[in-house]
Design an enzyme around this catalytic site. Structure first.
Site, mmCIF file in Angstrom:
data_model
loop_
_atom_site.group_PDB
_atom_site.id
_atom_site.type_symbol
_atom_site.label_atom_id
_atom_site.label_comp_id
_atom_site.label_asym_id
_atom_site.label_seq_id
_atom_site.Cartn_x
_atom_site.Cartn_y
_atom_site.Cartn_z
ATOM 1 N N ASP A 315 0.771 -1.245 -0.057
ATOM 2 C CA ASP A 315 -0.009 0.275 0.757
ATOM 3 C C ASP A 315 1.297 1.775 0.395
ATOM 4 O OD1 ASP A 315 -2.256 1.641 -0.120
ATOM 5 O OD2 ASP A 315 -3.555 0.159 1.487
ATOM 6 N N GLU A 511 -10.852 6.618 3.092
ATOM 7 C CA GLU A 511 -9.863 6.175 4.067
ATOM 8 C C GLU A 511 -9.034 6.797 5.424
ATOM 9 O OE1 GLU A 511 -6.115 4.735 2.746
ATOM 10 O OE2 GLU A 511 -6.320 6.043 1.400
HETATM 11 C C1 BGC Z 1 -5.527 3.063 -0.069
HETATM 12 C C2 BGC Z 1 -5.399 2.100 -0.897
HETATM 13 C C3 BGC Z 1 -5.369 2.920 -2.184
HETATM 14 C C4 BGC Z 1 -4.545 3.614 -2.514
HETATM 15 C C5 BGC Z 1 -4.047 4.381 -3.410
HETATM 16 C C6 BGC Z 1 -3.612 3.706 0.394
HETATM 17 O O1 BGC Z 1 -4.332 5.079 1.194
HETATM 18 O O2 BGC Z 1 -5.303 2.508 1.086
HETATM 19 O O3 BGC Z 1 -6.363 1.273 -1.326
HETATM 20 O O4 BGC Z 1 -5.497 1.677 -3.501
HETATM 21 O O5 BGC Z 1 -3.926 4.031 -1.571
HETATM 22 O O6 BGC Z 1 -4.274 5.131 -3.447
HETATM 23 C C1 BGC Z 2 -3.582 10.398 -1.687
HETATM 24 C C2 BGC Z 2 -4.004 8.460 -1.916
HETATM 25 C C3 BGC Z 2 -3.721 7.833 -0.923
HETATM 26 C C4 BGC Z 2 -3.543 8.666 0.299
HETATM 27 C C5 BGC Z 2 -2.193 7.463 1.467
HETATM 28 C C6 BGC Z 2 -2.591 10.252 -0.562
HETATM 29 O O1 BGC Z 2 -2.540 11.936 -0.463
HETATM 30 O O2 BGC Z 2 -4.291 10.965 -2.588
HETATM 31 O O3 BGC Z 2 -4.413 8.018 -3.291
HETATM 32 O O4 BGC Z 2 -4.535 6.485 -0.729
HETATM 33 O O5 BGC Z 2 -2.615 10.127 -0.072
HETATM 34 O O6 BGC Z 2 -2.229 8.465 2.637
#
Ligand code: BGC
Ligand code: BGC
Length: 624
Positions: A315, A511
């Protein structure tokens, strides 16, 4: 001035890497005697395994390590790709080209690809993006319901068609790889990623996950597997991401035995059987051990017991969490645990030099590197990247957001609606002679109905976030000419109508930012509901949310209640069932709790509504 400094920084960085052996020649090249005739790996007529072995045998250590890293598009240029032999690039959530059109996406990805094809061996990059409910970063793409809604629809054939449509839209931007689907079966709905899970029940995930994988990738037994309009999928986040204590994002799994975990591994097993070619590791830990460093889970279980032959991707900056603050040790443990492709958005140069040093010191074996690179190359060959590295420009012109895809999304919306209460058969509404008032700002807003992972990472409550039909517009479209539809954005002036359709729900989130201690409706929503109640107008309440919310105290006031989830751009699918053009068929794929105590203690008996619950209008089973 600024650009000079950047140039200086770039030069310095490349000087440093040249001294580490990451120069333009990418180290000492093995014998180039065979360079005259077309090398076997470039021959599409040969078996993938033969091509992989041939290519691997020609690669330097630096070239191999370059294949193992995936920078973010914002921190890498086509020249970097060429210079360092980078194997993959990603767009994070909301990371889009200056002009967010299919053409500029395709141009951007093709530019990176040009860099890759200029390398000594001409190994194409694989570009990855989160197309998690349609190609959701792209302006104008079809946005499908988030997975929680698709779990309520629970329809394999529909999932397959959503996969196909999504793959076509992704291909239409020159991309052949998505970080989807999520196979978590979330057990605590406080988790802000609950909506990414089809169901709390692993059996439902096992049914729907493989179906969308088949749609995205095609049939593994057919020639166009991963090719043409198909793309490579990622099943994520391996494993137990929905089982953390308190439903905490990136948290710790402590309450499950290995035996219980097996139930959550099963959907992965089934999706791998269906052909899934990439697996993303979860940020979370099992009993304190970060899965990115878990040899047992990645190498013994996933690659061993489950027989997974594709590649394992980390990830986003996930490996660095193994030993916070110690990049070298974290990368070492993660490679040795079995991660193949490293999503290291910024620090990718450090990954290259660190990994080289680890191999030279014998802390990472060349066998491990060869295994990682073999897996990545295997999928690249299968993905058709050596033969078709660039965007198909015909598709670019018409693939994104087309009417066929929007029809599939509308079907998904209507199949995902769960009717939870329908007193006196207030639904279906009479299409032709109803006088209805639609209430609330969320009724006429693409941003609210789409939720997180839409145009931007966290999503945003913008009315015209992207092209689509709002719930209100859908109602106006589906209602017959004999009906009267009034809109009250703020809840004022609603008396005197046959019924009010009130739209409430959560603010968009993704998330990290979506975890909640309390799942009651917001005060703003409660105030709105109270205003409608005071008017005495019969109430049909639609809830836009990424999980069940606590409505125990309010539901008695409502005549009908529909869980609409996060339907995406095709809001008319809701009107399709409200007016009875189609029967409600969604069933809860999560238990609907009565109170926070039930949520916190994972109590599934005596809920407000049980898993599997969902009414039909014609049957008209009144009280909940
Ligand atoms: C998320 C993933 C995602 C990745 C890329 C991560 O923070 O947990 O689900 O695919 O970012 O954006
Ligand atoms: C990105 C996401 C990623 C996340 C992880 C963001 O800045 O746009 O894709 O999942 O950071 O912390």
């Amino acid at each position: 001035m600024a650009s000079k400094t950047n140039l200086r920084k770039k030069l310095l960085a490349s000087v440093m890497l040249v001294s580490l052996g990451f120069g333009t020649t990418l180290g000492n090249t093995p014998s180039d005697a065979s360079a005259q005739k077309t090398p076997s790996y470039q021959n599409p007529g040969l078996d993938v395994e033969v091509r992989v072995a041939d290519l691997l045998s020609r690669m330097t250590l630096e070239e191999k390590i370059g294949q193992m890293v995936q920078p973010e598009r914002f921190s890498v240029t086509p020249e970097d790709i060429q210079h360092y032999g980078i194997g993959s690039v990603l767009s994070g959530g909301g990371s889009v080209p200056d002009e967010n059109t299919p053409e500029s996406w395709a141009d951007m990805v093709d530019d990176f690809q040009q860099g890759a094809l200029r390398t000594r061996l001409g190994i194409p990059i694989i570009y990855g993006v989160d197309a998690v409910h349609g190609h959701n970063n792209v302006q104008g793409a079809t946005i499908f319901p988030h997975n929680i809604g698709l779990g309520a629809a629970n329809d394999r054939d529909l999932m397959k068609r959503i996969g196909e449509a999504t793959a076509e839209e992704v291909r239409a931007t020159g991309i052949s790889y998505t970080f989807a689907p999520t196979l978590a079966a979330p057990q605590n709905i406080r988790w802000g990623r609950t909506y990414e899970g089809y169901s709390e029940k692993p059996q439902i995930v096992s049914k729907l996950g493989p179906a969308i994988v088949e749609g995205l990738q095609g049939d593994p037994k057919k020639r166009d597997f991963l090719k043409g309009n198909h793309i490579t999928s990622t099943i994520k986040h391996f494993v137990g991401d929905g089982l953390t204590e308190g439903g905490k994002d990136q948290g710790n799994v402590t309450e499950y035995t290995e035996e219980e975990l097996k139930k959550h591994i099963k959907p992965y097993k089934d999706a791998i059987k269906a052909g899934a070619r990439s697996v993303m590791i979860t940020y979370s830990s099992i009993n304190g051990l970060k899965t990115h460093g878990d040899y047992h889970m990645i190498t013994e279980v996933l690659k061993g017991e489950l027989g997974f032959t594709g590649f394992v991707i980390s990830d986003y900056n996930g490996p660095q969490q193994i030993v916070p603050g110690d990049f070298r040790e974290s990368i070492k443990r993660s490679i040795n645990a079995g991660v193949d492709l490293f999503m290291i958005p910024n620090d990718w140069k450090r990954f290259l030099s660190t990994t080289k040093e680890l191999v030279e010191n014998g802390e990472v074996s060349t066998n491990r590197i060869d295994d990682a690179v073999t897996r990545i190359l295997r999928v690249k060959f299968e993905n058709g990247l050596f033969e078709e590295p660039f965007a198909d420009r015909d598709l670019v012109a018409e693939g994104v957001g087309n009417a066929d895809h929007r029809d599939i999304a509308r079907e998904a919306v209507r199949k995902s609606q769960v009717l939870l209460k329908n007193n006196n058969n207030i639904l279906p509404l009479d299409k032709n002679s109803s006088d209805l008032v639609v209430v609330g700002k969320k009724a006429d807003n693409i941003g609210y109905q789409s939720g997180g992972w839409t145009i931007s990472w966290q999503g945003s409550p913008q009315k015209d976030l992207t092209e689509g039909t709002t719930i209100l517009e859908g109602i106006q479209e589906v209602a017959g000419t004999g009906s009267e539809i009034t809109y009250s954005e703020d809840g004022s002036n609603i008396s005197g109508h046959d019924a009010a359709i009130v739209v409430v729900g959560e603010e968009p989130y993704a998330e990290g930012q979506g975890d909640r201690e309390d799942l009651h409706l917001s005060q703003e929503d409660i105030d709105l509901l109270n205003e409608v109640k005071a008017s005495g107008t019969p109430m049909i309440v639609l809830l836009l949310s990424g999980r069940p919310m606590l409505v125990t105290d309010e539901i008695a006031d409502w005549d009908a209640f529909v869980a609409s989830w996060l339907p995406g751009t095709e809001g008319a699918g809701i009107a399709d069932v409200l007016f009875g053009d189609y029967e409600f068929q969604g069933k809860l794929s999560y238990t609907w709790p009565k109170n926070m105590e039930q949520v916190n203690n994972h109590v599934k008996n005596d809920p407000l509504f049980r898993l599997g619950y969902g009414l039909k209008t014609k049957v008209g089973n009144g009280n909940q």
